[in-house]
Write an enzyme that holds these catalytic residues in place. Structure first.
Site, PDB file in Angstrom:
ATOM      1  N   GLU A   1     -15.194   5.505  -0.190  1.00  0.00           N
ATOM      2  CA  GLU A   1     -15.348   4.133   0.297  1.00  0.00           C
ATOM      3  C   GLU A   1     -16.436   3.442  -0.520  1.00  0.00           C
ATOM      4  O   GLU A   1     -17.624   3.702  -0.349  1.00  0.00           O
ATOM      5  CB  GLU A   1     -15.708   4.136   1.785  1.00  0.00           C
ATOM      6  CG  GLU A   1     -14.596   4.688   2.667  1.00  0.00           C
ATOM      7  CD  GLU A   1     -14.967   4.697   4.137  1.00  0.00           C
ATOM      8  OE1 GLU A   1     -16.164   4.477   4.451  1.00  0.00           O
ATOM      9  OE2 GLU A   1     -14.073   4.940   4.966  1.00  0.00           O
TER      10      GLU A   1
ATOM     11  N   ASP B   1      -7.492   0.421  -3.251  1.00  0.00           N
ATOM     12  CA  ASP B   1      -6.875  -0.407  -2.215  1.00  0.00           C
ATOM     13  C   ASP B   1      -7.985  -1.084  -1.404  1.00  0.00           C
ATOM     14  O   ASP B   1      -8.593  -0.448  -0.549  1.00  0.00           O
ATOM     15  CB  ASP B   1      -5.999   0.480  -1.324  1.00  0.00           C
ATOM     16  CG  ASP B   1      -5.059  -0.319  -0.442  1.00  0.00           C
ATOM     17  OD1 ASP B   1      -5.093  -1.562  -0.489  1.00  0.00           O
ATOM     18  OD2 ASP B   1      -4.284   0.312   0.294  1.00  0.00           O
TER      19      ASP B   1
ATOM     20  N   SER C   1       0.834  -1.210   0.000  1.00  0.00           N
ATOM     21  CA  SER C   1       0.000   0.000   0.000  1.00  0.00           C
ATOM     22  C   SER C   1       0.862   1.250   0.000  1.00  0.00           C
ATOM     23  O   SER C   1       0.578   2.232  -0.706  1.00  0.00           O
ATOM     24  CB  SER C   1      -0.930   0.004   1.210  1.00  0.00           C
ATOM     25  OG  SER C   1      -1.907  -1.012   1.101  1.00  0.00           O
TER      26      SER C   1
ATOM     27  N   HIS D   1      -3.458   4.778   7.468  1.00  0.00           N
ATOM     28  CA  HIS D   1      -3.441   5.014   6.020  1.00  0.00           C
ATOM     29  C   HIS D   1      -3.779   6.464   5.707  1.00  0.00           C
ATOM     30  O   HIS D   1      -3.118   7.099   4.884  1.00  0.00           O
ATOM     31  CB  HIS D   1      -4.444   4.087   5.323  1.00  0.00           C
ATOM     32  CG  HIS D   1      -3.885   2.728   5.026  1.00  0.00           C
ATOM     33  ND1 HIS D   1      -3.657   2.283   3.747  1.00  0.00           N
ATOM     34  CD2 HIS D   1      -3.499   1.709   5.845  1.00  0.00           C
ATOM     35  CE1 HIS D   1      -3.165   1.054   3.781  1.00  0.00           C
ATOM     36  NE2 HIS D   1      -3.067   0.680   5.041  1.00  0.00           N
TER      37      HIS D   1
ATOM     38  N   ARG E   1      -0.975   9.206   6.408  1.00  0.00           N
ATOM     39  CA  ARG E   1       0.204   9.290   5.553  1.00  0.00           C
ATOM     40  C   ARG E   1      -0.144   9.744   4.133  1.00  0.00           C
ATOM     41  O   ARG E   1       0.765   9.970   3.325  1.00  0.00           O
ATOM     42  CB  ARG E   1       0.943   7.957   5.530  1.00  0.00           C
ATOM     43  CG  ARG E   1       0.300   6.859   4.730  1.00  0.00           C
ATOM     44  CD  ARG E   1       1.093   5.568   4.825  1.00  0.00           C
ATOM     45  NE  ARG E   1       0.524   4.539   3.982  1.00  0.00           N
ATOM     46  CZ  ARG E   1       0.564   3.249   4.262  1.00  0.00           C
ATOM     47  NH1 ARG E   1       1.124   2.848   5.390  1.00  0.00           N
ATOM     48  NH2 ARG E   1       0.039   2.367   3.438  1.00  0.00           N
ATOM     49  N   ARG E   2      -1.413   9.884   3.804  1.00  0.00           N
ATOM     50  CA  ARG E   2      -1.785  10.370   2.479  1.00  0.00           C
ATOM     51  C   ARG E   2      -1.687  11.886   2.438  1.00  0.00           C
ATOM     52  O   ARG E   2      -1.927  12.566   3.426  1.00  0.00           O
ATOM     53  CB  ARG E   2      -3.223   9.981   2.139  1.00  0.00           C
ATOM     54  CG  ARG E   2      -3.478   8.505   2.038  1.00  0.00           C
ATOM     55  CD  ARG E   2      -4.964   8.239   1.801  1.00  0.00           C
ATOM     56  NE  ARG E   2      -5.360   6.945   2.341  1.00  0.00           N
ATOM     57  CZ  ARG E   2      -6.578   6.631   2.714  1.00  0.00           C
ATOM     58  NH1 ARG E   2      -7.548   7.530   2.613  1.00  0.00           N
ATOM     59  NH2 ARG E   2      -6.847   5.433   3.198  1.00  0.00           N
TER      60      ARG E   2
ATOM     61  N   ALA F   1     -11.214   3.234  -1.165  1.00  0.00           N
ATOM     62  CA  ALA F   1     -11.082   2.224  -0.114  1.00  0.00           C
ATOM     63  C   ALA F   1     -12.199   1.207  -0.272  1.00  0.00           C
ATOM     64  O   ALA F   1     -13.374   1.525  -0.079  1.00  0.00           O
ATOM     65  CB  ALA F   1     -11.142   2.887   1.259  1.00  0.00           C
TER      66      ALA F   1
END
Length: 399
Positions: free
Chosen positions: A282, A300, A235, A270, A273-274, A252
């Site tokens: 989603e 992902d 990822s 997740h 860190r984006r 997602a």
């Protein structure tokens, strides 16, 4: 306008003196890089580095015609002997302009960190932007068109390139050169792949480039599949493939799981860190997203999409599976693969690699393994770039 890169490495060079790391140990020959410095048409020197005169001589140039030496780093650095005949090094205040007798015009660009960026316009109107290590242009910049060439710390500050793209300062024909290359990125093919994923390239020390001359800009793969096992870093690698783009839709497929603190913690990690400019959706309804125009998609992951698809067709029940469930799932997979084949968007998809000799204990587990293997194979067949991540190391299977 010609630009000679006297060096392309980080301020400490590559290899770093006395550094025992694996990258420094293998940074030999063309992989060795001096600190970044640019000589523009022999009249402007951007950053004065140790051995600049020798570097220029090795590249077939001389510093005798330099009219202006400009510093970009946050500080002037240690005392340095200025080669004979070279004017004193200085810095242009942010926003100020400097015109040279040669016809070159220089504008100091404000940054979001200490230091100074420089926009150099040649006598014929070609435009170059140079940024010091770890820096990005401060604020929005738009309305002036794309630069012909941008030289910056692509790997250390990928968001700097994303900001320039958002402001249309970097376009499809802009030649993006990655410099300030340090020992945190493996050299060779992996360096080339990481830069190519950003639409950028690296050149060896001493290379002379013509600003504004046509050069084949590295093609950003339209479709990339990133495979890997659990906690392999797949990822993170997928996110890195798109971090130089200003707007990305993070799809997602796992949805939400109420009352599951571990899942909530994973989702939070997740998201943190984006880049802040990315938008999260989603959903497992991937086909409409692939068919629509828009910014890049990061999906992902496909294994969770498959779980949802198998839920919907009743694949876990043997009778339902035999009585049309398998055929229904094949149709769902075919529609997804066709959408990936036809999409005009940049897509990076993540999936789990399967097999490796472990045979699931249940029939439903073996069924999922088999279907995920078939899905990965079908999607990989439609992708220009396929990666397998093992222990955080990306291995290129295609592209």
């Amino acid at each position: 306008m010609e630009v000679t890169l006297l060096g392309t490495g980080a301020p400490g060079g590559l290899p770093r003196p006395d550094c025992p790391c694996a990258v420094c140990a293998t940074a030999l020959g063309d992989a060795a890089r001096a600190a970044t410095a640019l000589l523009v048409d022999g009249v402007v020197l951007l950053d004065l580095t140790p051995g600049a005169a020798f570097a220029a001589a090795r590249a077939g140039h001389t510093l005798m015609g330099v009219q202006q030496v400009l510093l970009s780093h946050p500080h002037d650095g240690p005392p340095m002997e200025i080669p004979a005949g070279l004017p004193g090094a200085g810095r242009v205040p942010d926003g100020r302009r400097l015109s040279l007798l040669s016809g070159h015009r220089v504008r100091a660009v404000a940054l979001d960190s200490p230091g100074t960026g420089y926009e150099v316009t040649g006598p014929e109107g070609e435009r170059l932007l140079y940024l010091p290590p770890g820096a990005a242009v401060a604020g929005e910049r738009g309305g002036r068109g794309a630069y012909d060439m941008v030289v910056l710390d692509v790997l250390g500050r990928p968001d700097a390139l994303a900001r320039l793209r958002a402001a249309d300062a970097v376009g499809p024909t802009t030649d993006v050169i990655g410099v300030h290359i340090d020992h945190d990125v493996p050299p060779g093919d992996e360096l080339r792949r990481r830069l190519a994923a950003a639409g950028a390239r690296a050149v060896p020390d001493g290379a002379t480039l013509v600003v504004g001359e046509y050069h084949a800009v590295p093609d950003v793969p339209r479709r990339t599949l990133v495979l890997g096992g659990a906690r392999s870093g797949k990822s993170f690698e997928a996110e890195r493939r798109l971090e130089t783009f200003p707007a990305v839709v993070y799809v997602a497929t796992g949805g939400t799981r109420d009352g599951d603190p571990e899942w909530t913690d994973r989702v939070r990690t997740h998201r943190e860190r984006r880049p802040g400019s990315w938008r999260t959706t989603e959903t497992c309804d991937l086909v409409p997203l692939l068919e629509a125009d828009g910014p890049p998609l990061l999906i992902d992951c496909l294994s969770l999409w498959l779980t949802d698809a198998m839920d919907r067709v009743g694949a876990w029940d043997d009778e339902t599976w035999a009585d049309g469930g398998q055929k229904s799932l094949a149709g769902e997979v075919a529609r997804l693969v066709a959408a990936i084949r036809a999409t005009r968007r940049t897509v990076v998809a993540v999936s789990n690699e399967v097999g490796s000799g472990v045979v699931p204990a249940t029939a439903s587990g073996r069924r999922f393994r088999d279907e995920l293997g078939r899905l990965n194979t079908a999607v990989a067949g439609e992708c220009e770039h396929v990666l397998l991540v093992v222990a955080g190391q990306p291995l290129a299977l295609r592209g």
